[in-house]
Motif scaffolding. Structure first.
Motif, short mmCIF file in Angstrom:
data_model
loop_
_atom_site.label_atom_id
_atom_site.label_comp_id
_atom_site.label_asym_id
_atom_site.label_seq_id
_atom_site.Cartn_x
_atom_site.Cartn_y
_atom_site.Cartn_z
N UNK A 177 0.85 -1.18 0.00
CA UNK A 177 0.00 0.00 0.00
C UNK A 177 0.89 1.23 0.00
N UNK A 178 0.58 2.19 -0.86
CA UNK A 178 1.33 3.44 -0.88
C UNK A 178 0.37 4.61 -0.98
N UNK A 179 0.82 5.72 -0.49
CA UNK A 179 -0.01 6.92 -0.54
C UNK A 179 0.84 8.15 -0.35
N UNK A 180 0.40 9.26 -0.90
CA UNK A 180 1.18 10.47 -0.77
C UNK A 180 0.48 11.66 -1.37
N UNK A 181 1.28 12.66 -1.77
CA UNK A 181 0.73 13.87 -2.36
C UNK A 181 1.68 14.35 -3.46
N UNK A 182 1.11 14.85 -4.56
CA UNK A 182 1.89 15.39 -5.66
C UNK A 182 1.51 16.85 -5.89
N UNK A 183 2.43 17.59 -6.51
CA UNK A 183 2.16 19.00 -6.82
C UNK A 183 3.03 19.40 -8.01
N UNK A 184 2.59 20.43 -8.74
CA UNK A 184 3.36 20.95 -9.87
C UNK A 184 3.24 22.48 -9.92
N UNK A 185 4.11 23.05 -10.74
CA UNK A 185 3.96 24.48 -11.07
C UNK A 185 3.54 24.62 -12.53
N UNK A 186 2.84 23.62 -13.05
CA UNK A 186 2.44 23.61 -14.45
C UNK A 186 1.51 24.77 -14.79
N UNK A 187 1.53 25.18 -16.04
CA UNK A 187 0.67 26.25 -16.53
C UNK A 187 -0.78 25.79 -16.53
N UNK A 188 -1.62 26.48 -15.80
CA UNK A 188 -3.02 26.06 -15.68
C UNK A 188 -3.76 26.12 -17.02
N UNK A 189 -3.46 27.12 -17.82
CA UNK A 189 -4.14 27.23 -19.10
C UNK A 189 -3.80 26.08 -20.03
N UNK A 190 -2.56 25.64 -19.99
CA UNK A 190 -2.11 24.57 -20.89
C UNK A 190 -2.58 23.20 -20.41
N UNK A 191 -2.64 23.01 -19.09
CA UNK A 191 -2.93 21.68 -18.54
C UNK A 191 -4.32 21.57 -17.91
N UNK A 192 -5.26 22.36 -18.38
CA UNK A 192 -6.65 22.25 -17.92
C UNK A 192 -7.55 21.95 -19.11
N UNK A 193 -8.09 20.74 -19.22
CA UNK A 193 -9.03 20.44 -20.31
C UNK A 193 -10.30 21.28 -20.17
N UNK A 194 -10.93 21.54 -21.27
CA UNK A 194 -12.14 22.37 -21.27
C UNK A 194 -13.21 21.74 -20.38
N UNK A 195 -13.67 22.50 -19.40
CA UNK A 195 -14.72 22.04 -18.51
C UNK A 195 -14.26 21.06 -17.44
N UNK A 196 -12.93 20.88 -17.30
CA UNK A 196 -12.40 19.93 -16.32
C UNK A 196 -11.47 20.62 -15.33
N UNK A 197 -10.99 19.86 -14.36
CA UNK A 197 -10.06 20.39 -13.36
C UNK A 197 -8.65 20.50 -13.92
N UNK A 198 -7.88 21.41 -13.34
CA UNK A 198 -6.45 21.55 -13.65
C UNK A 198 -5.74 20.25 -13.29
N UNK A 199 -5.11 19.58 -14.28
CA UNK A 199 -4.54 18.25 -14.05
C UNK A 199 -3.27 18.28 -13.19
N UNK A 200 -2.65 19.45 -13.04
CA UNK A 200 -1.42 19.53 -12.26
C UNK A 200 -1.61 20.04 -10.85
N UNK A 201 -2.86 20.08 -10.37
CA UNK A 201 -3.12 20.61 -9.02
C UNK A 201 -2.55 19.67 -7.96
#
Length: 262
Positions: free
Chosen positions: A225-249
């Motif tokens: 079993x593994x668990x943790x947290x990830x984060x990025x400084x990715x560009x929100x405009x580039x990595x957010x599909x239309x109508x969806x959440x920011x994938x790099x949050x």
């Protein structure tokens, strides 16, 4: 009389010698040779369920659970080959294709050079589904090289296909990452990771840095079993599909996995 004394002396000497032998402990038996360490099983299969599939800091399954399955063969010479797959949602979210699965094929060689363990290979990402008109095929090929010293692994992956994950004309993109693995106690491990993804032909919008902290516990008998947290400084405009959440949050996650070797 002289003969008598000689016989008596001889008898006493023999008696003392016999007594001394009786008191001397027997020599210890030679210790058995240690049994040779068992050879690692060459074949293994694994199956897991993730709270969501996160790769290089980006969520691939729209923050929904993902089923993941893999199989590997490792030869004693150091050569290996394997495959791994996961359910995904990002292709549909971005309108790239109708695909709902990622299937990876990889092969490489692992060896040692002094204190450094190294790994070189090739990884091919395949995606199911038909590509939408005007979209770039997301299939991607990377060459990679990694070196491990004690608890730290440095790895670089370089794109040799025409594009990376559906970004047109992005050959020579690359990903550099450093991972540290730290034993905390029996069966419990802390993993810390930082990576930097460069995506060509995006004017810098596709380039970002990601990080991860993860705890992993091995229950034995193949269960982990593994668990943790990830984060990025990715560009929100580039990595957010239309109508969806920011994938790099910043995202917490968990993964339960079973591995069987044979």
């Amino acid at each position: 009389m002289k003969l008598k004394r000689t016989l008596v002396t001889t008898a006493v000497t023999s008696l003392l010698a016999s007594f001394a032998l009786a008191q001397t402990p027997p020599a210890p038996a030679a210790a058995p040779a240690p049994a040779p360490a068992p050879e690692p099983a060459p074949f293994s299969v694994n199956i897991g369920v993730a709270s969501s599939y996160i790769y290089r800091g980006l969520n691939q399954s729209d923050f929904k659970p993902a089923l993941q399955i893999g199989a590997d063969y490792a030869h004693s010479s150091g050569f290996y080959i394997g495959t791994w797959g996961s359910s995904i949602r990002w292709l549909k979210d971005y309108g790239i294709s109708s695909g709902s699965a990622e299937i990876d094929l990889y092969a490489g060689y692992k060896g040692e050079a002094g204190p450094i363990a190294y790994d070189v290979g090739v990884l091919q990402y395949f995606y199911t589904g038909s590509v939408a008109p005007g979209a770039t095929k997301p299939d991607t090929t990377e060459l990679y090289v990694a070196g491990t010293f004690k608890m730290f692994t440095l790895k670089y992956s370089h794109v040799v296909s025409k594009s990376i994950f559906g970004v047109a004309n992005s050959r020579n993109s690359g990903y550099l990452d450093l991972t540290g693995t730290f034993p905390i106690m029996d069966n419990l491990t802390l993993t810390a990771h930082v990576g930097h993804q460069i995506v060509k032909n995006t004017g810098g919008a596709g380039t970002y840095t990601d990080g991860k902290l993860e705890l992993g516990y091995d229950f034995g008998n193949g269960f982990a079993l593994s668990g943790g947290v990830t984060a990025t400084d990715a560009d929100k405009g580039f990595y957010t599909p239309l109508g969806k959440k920011f994938t790099g949050k910043t995202t917490p996650y968990a993964l339960i996995k079973y591995t069987k070797s044979f």
